[in-house]
Design an enzyme around this catalytic site. Structure first.
Site, PDB file in Angstrom:
ATOM      1  CG  ASP A 121      -7.940  -6.653  -3.349  1.00 11.75           C
ATOM      2  OD1 ASP A 121      -8.542  -5.588  -3.118  1.00 11.75           O
ATOM      3  OD2 ASP A 121      -6.732  -6.814  -3.101  1.00 11.75           O
ATOM      4  CG  HIS A 165      -1.923  -4.940  -1.920  1.00 11.45           C
ATOM      5  ND1 HIS A 165      -1.748  -5.445  -0.649  1.00 11.45           N
ATOM      6  CD2 HIS A 165      -1.637  -3.618  -1.842  1.00 11.45           C
ATOM      7  CE1 HIS A 165      -1.389  -4.461   0.161  1.00 11.45           C
ATOM      8  NE2 HIS A 165      -1.298  -3.336  -0.538  1.00 11.45           N
ATOM      9  CD  GLN A 193      -5.816   0.823  -5.161  1.00  8.98           C
ATOM     10  OE1 GLN A 193      -6.267   1.880  -5.613  1.00  8.98           O
ATOM     11  NE2 GLN A 193      -5.033   0.790  -4.094  1.00  8.98           N
ATOM     12  CE  LYS A 203      -5.998   0.844  -0.360  1.00 14.03           C
ATOM     13  NZ  LYS A 203      -4.616   1.296  -0.271  1.00 14.03           N
ATOM     14  CB  CYS A 232       1.979  -3.771  -0.707  1.00  6.44           C
ATOM     15  SG  CYS A 232       2.517  -2.929   0.767  1.00  6.44           S
TER      16      CYS A 232
HETATM   17  N1  PLP Z   1      -5.563  -4.789  -2.152  1.00  6.41           N
HETATM   18  C1  PLP Z   1      -5.190  -3.781  -2.940  1.00  6.41           C
HETATM   19  C2  PLP Z   1      -5.361  -3.907  -4.417  1.00  6.41           C
HETATM   20  C3  PLP Z   1      -4.679  -2.616  -2.385  1.00  6.41           C
HETATM   21  O1  PLP Z   1      -4.319  -1.602  -3.170  1.00  6.41           O
HETATM   22  C4  PLP Z   1      -4.538  -2.536  -0.978  1.00  6.41           C
HETATM   23  C5  PLP Z   1      -3.935  -1.332  -0.363  1.00  6.41           C
HETATM   24  O2  PLP Z   1      -3.217  -0.595  -0.987  1.00  6.41           O
HETATM   25  C6  PLP Z   1      -4.948  -3.615  -0.209  1.00  6.41           C
HETATM   26  C7  PLP Z   1      -5.447  -4.732  -0.824  1.00  6.41           C
HETATM   27  C8  PLP Z   1      -4.844  -3.568   1.284  1.00  6.41           C
HETATM   28  O3  PLP Z   1      -5.735  -2.612   1.770  1.00  6.41           O
HETATM   29  P1  PLP Z   1      -5.722  -2.229   3.319  1.00  6.41           P
HETATM   30  O4  PLP Z   1      -4.317  -1.889   3.664  1.00  6.41           O
HETATM   31  O5  PLP Z   1      -6.644  -1.054   3.391  1.00  6.41           O
HETATM   32  O6  PLP Z   1      -6.230  -3.412   4.053  1.00  6.41           O
END
Ligand code: PLP
Length: 578
Positions: free
Chosen positions: A374, A297, A377, A400, A538
């Protein structure tokens, strides 16, 4: 600053062709060499290993922290001398390595194949390798991974994911799971959209909230509302207690040793920025390298690019193959003396791939390099235990995992956090302020400047309680069967090309239907009450790997049903294609 792909020399021809055993041998050799340089053995990920300090403050204390791991230490002599093959490697049904053609023939994107699937243009040899996770130690890692993560039929034996898809009908029964009972807990699911019952398949973007989360948040504002920590009155005591109880819930949720290792942040994005700006600015300098992957992401790319720009470092990228799996051989080649940090998604938000993070961490630790995972997900779908993974940092977002927006958490090993400077200044994170000198609190307060999202923490705690009540292993098993069902059902849509066909996936069903714009598909589905995302999610580098700019992305949660998948498939069958 520069961001590079892997410019390491290409694997020898024998390693990129269909001969997977040659390929695996090379990887083993590379890994054995890499580990022998540091004196580490295989299976390091399951064994708390002292990490060589390599001049990085905080890392030299890791062994003390790792002793909190619930996994009993194993004496090095007990490590297997030779790497064990994973069962999947031995199987005669293992695909024979990549997809045809392996003769270097290049295809322009857009050239249709049978069943409407398309060959991507970027026919790079490194991404054509069929990566069957052949690294030593993976057998152990896989044995720790519940079998239900692996999609049956996602990758028919001997068939390319880009060749004609012929998904065998799934035989996995949906495990006993009271999905209707669960659905009753989510008020937002019981509405109509455009005259149809809402089918929420946009869970990778955000999830709906159970009544328990709504109640906890309303009760906080309706009764307990106060700022925390700095008052002697009853409501301050109540809200402080609720806030710190939330921290303890997150500790338990992640399997951390100590609640002091949990920092509240706005979400995964802020957590990664915190680590980049605090740990990174202290420990990473000109000429150093930070490793991320092609499927990240943007939240796990851009903060590292910003840091690299600031300090003169380079971001390097582990490529993926055409199923959307990381090519671990390339990782082994990328990680070197210049590597100062590795940051990787546990589960890809655009492809659904579950990455072998335990393996990735073990390899990094063998070189004294810390790893951030991270977990945005993974946490909604899989049981997570940071101690078992031996992760140095782990980040996730409350929204999430069925909690509120604007709240999330960062786990960091205590010794690392203690050695890191604050990244934002203000109230609450200080012990003493004078114009001459300010003394900071310890972690976690050191990283929590200003009034935090107290109600968010209370709601997040309620979401975690809810997940524990339903049972995270039960959620994972149910969702896996649903993902298999949906993968099979979608394969019947004429022309549908799945994007991300790794056997080890969670939640995400990205696809395109050539000839119909992705946004058009999403709009037509919305007319039938079905919410899916269309866009780059993203994760532009991941989507571009497949020669695309966007995809349609239904994504599942444990409150989705087979009937909802059937509604999606019916709607796709009746798509207006002109
Ligand atoms: N990392 C991953 C794999 C994501 O799917 C997302 C959001 O879709 C993020 C980071 C960013 O999360 P947030 O927007 O809640 O900070």
């Amino acid at each position: 600053m520069s961001t590079t792909g892997n410019n390491a020399p290409a694997l020898p021809a024998a390693a990129v062709g269909p001969d997977e055993s040659a390929h695996s041998d090379l990887v083993r050799q590379l890994l054995t060499e890499a580990l022998s340089r540091t004196g580490s053995g295989t299976g390091a990920s399951r064994t708390p290993q002292p990490v060589p300090p390599k001049g990085v403050p905080g890392l030299s204390h890791l062994s003390a922290v790792e002793n909190h791991s619930p996994v009993p230490p194993v004496h090095p002599s007990a490590q297997p001398a030779a790497p064990k093959l994973a069962e999947s490697e031995k199987s005669p049904s293992t695909p024979s390595g990549g997809h045809s053609p392996d003769n270097g023939e290049s295809y322009a994107f857009g050239e249709p194949r049978c069943n409407g699937s398309y060959r991507p243009q970027n026919n790079r040899p490194d991404t054509k390798v069929a990566n069957r996770n052949p690294l030593p130690g993976l057998a152990e890692a896989e044995s720790a991974t519940p079998e239900y993560y692996f999609l049956r039929g996602a990758q028919p034996a001997g068939k390319s994911p880009l060749a004609c898809q012929s998904y065998p009908k799934t035989t996995t029964p949906i495990p006993k799971f009271d999905v209707e009972g669960v659905r009753r807990d989510f008020p937002a699911l019981h509405q109509t959209v455009n005259g149809r019952p809402l089918v929420w398949l946009d869970n990778a973007a955000t999830t709906h909230k159970p009544q328990a989360v709504l109640d906890a948040t309303a009760q906080f504002y309706g009764r307990d509302n106060s700022n925390i920590h700095r008052a002697a009155h009853t409501l301050a005591a109540r809200s402080t207690e609720l806030f710190e109880a939330g921290r303890e819930k997150v500790r338990k949720f992640l399997g951390a040793a100590d609640a002091k290792e949990i920092i509240f942040v706005r979400g995964t994005t802020e957590a990664i920025n915190l680590v980049a700006q605090s740990y990174g600015r202290k420990n990473i300098s000109a000429g150093d390298e930070i490793i991320v992957t092609e499927l990240e992401h943007h939240a796990n790319i851009v903060p590292w690019q910003l840091l690299a720009e600031q300090v003169g470092a380079t971001v390097r990228v582990i490529p993926i193959n055409d199923r959307g799996e990381l090519i671990l051989e390339e990782y082994v080649k990328l990680i070197g003396d210049r590597t100062k940090f590795v940051s990787v998604a546990h589960v890809s938000n655009s492809l659904g791939t579950v990455n072998p993070v335990e393996q990735i961490i073990a390899l990094a630790h063998a070189r004294g390099v810390p790893v951030l995972v991270d977990g945005a997900q993974s946490t909604p779908h899989l049981p997570v235990n940071v101690a078992a993974l031996n992760a140095d940092f782990y980040a996730f977002s409350g929204h999430k995992i069925f909690g509120p927006t604007g709240i999330g958490a960062l786990y960091g090993k205590a010794a690392l956090l203690e050695a890191m400077p604050p990244w934002q200044g203000g109230g609450h994170m200080i012990k003493d302020v004078r114009f001459e000198k300010t003394v900071f609190q310890h972690a976690p307060e050191k990283f929590e400047a200003g009034t935090p999202d107290i109600a968010g923490v209370v709601g997040l705690g309620a979401a975690i309680d809810y997940l524990f009540k339903v049972g995270i292993p039960a959620i994972a098993a149910y969702e896996h069967a649903l993902l298999e069902y949906a993968t099979h059902a979608l394969s019947a849509i004429p022309g549908l090309r799945p994007i991300g066909t790794a056997p080890n996936k969670a939640s995400v069903l990205s696809f395109v239907i050539p000839g119909v714009a992705n946004e058009t598909i999403a709009r037509q589905l919305d007319k039938q009450g079905i919410a899916v995302r269309a866009g780059h999610h993203c994760a532009q580098p991941a989507i571009r790997h497949f020669g695309l700019e966007t995809s349609v992305r239904p994504s599942l949660a444990f409150y989705n049903t087979r009937e909802e998948i059937d509604a999606l498939v019916r709607a796709l069958h009746s798509l207006k294609r002109s």
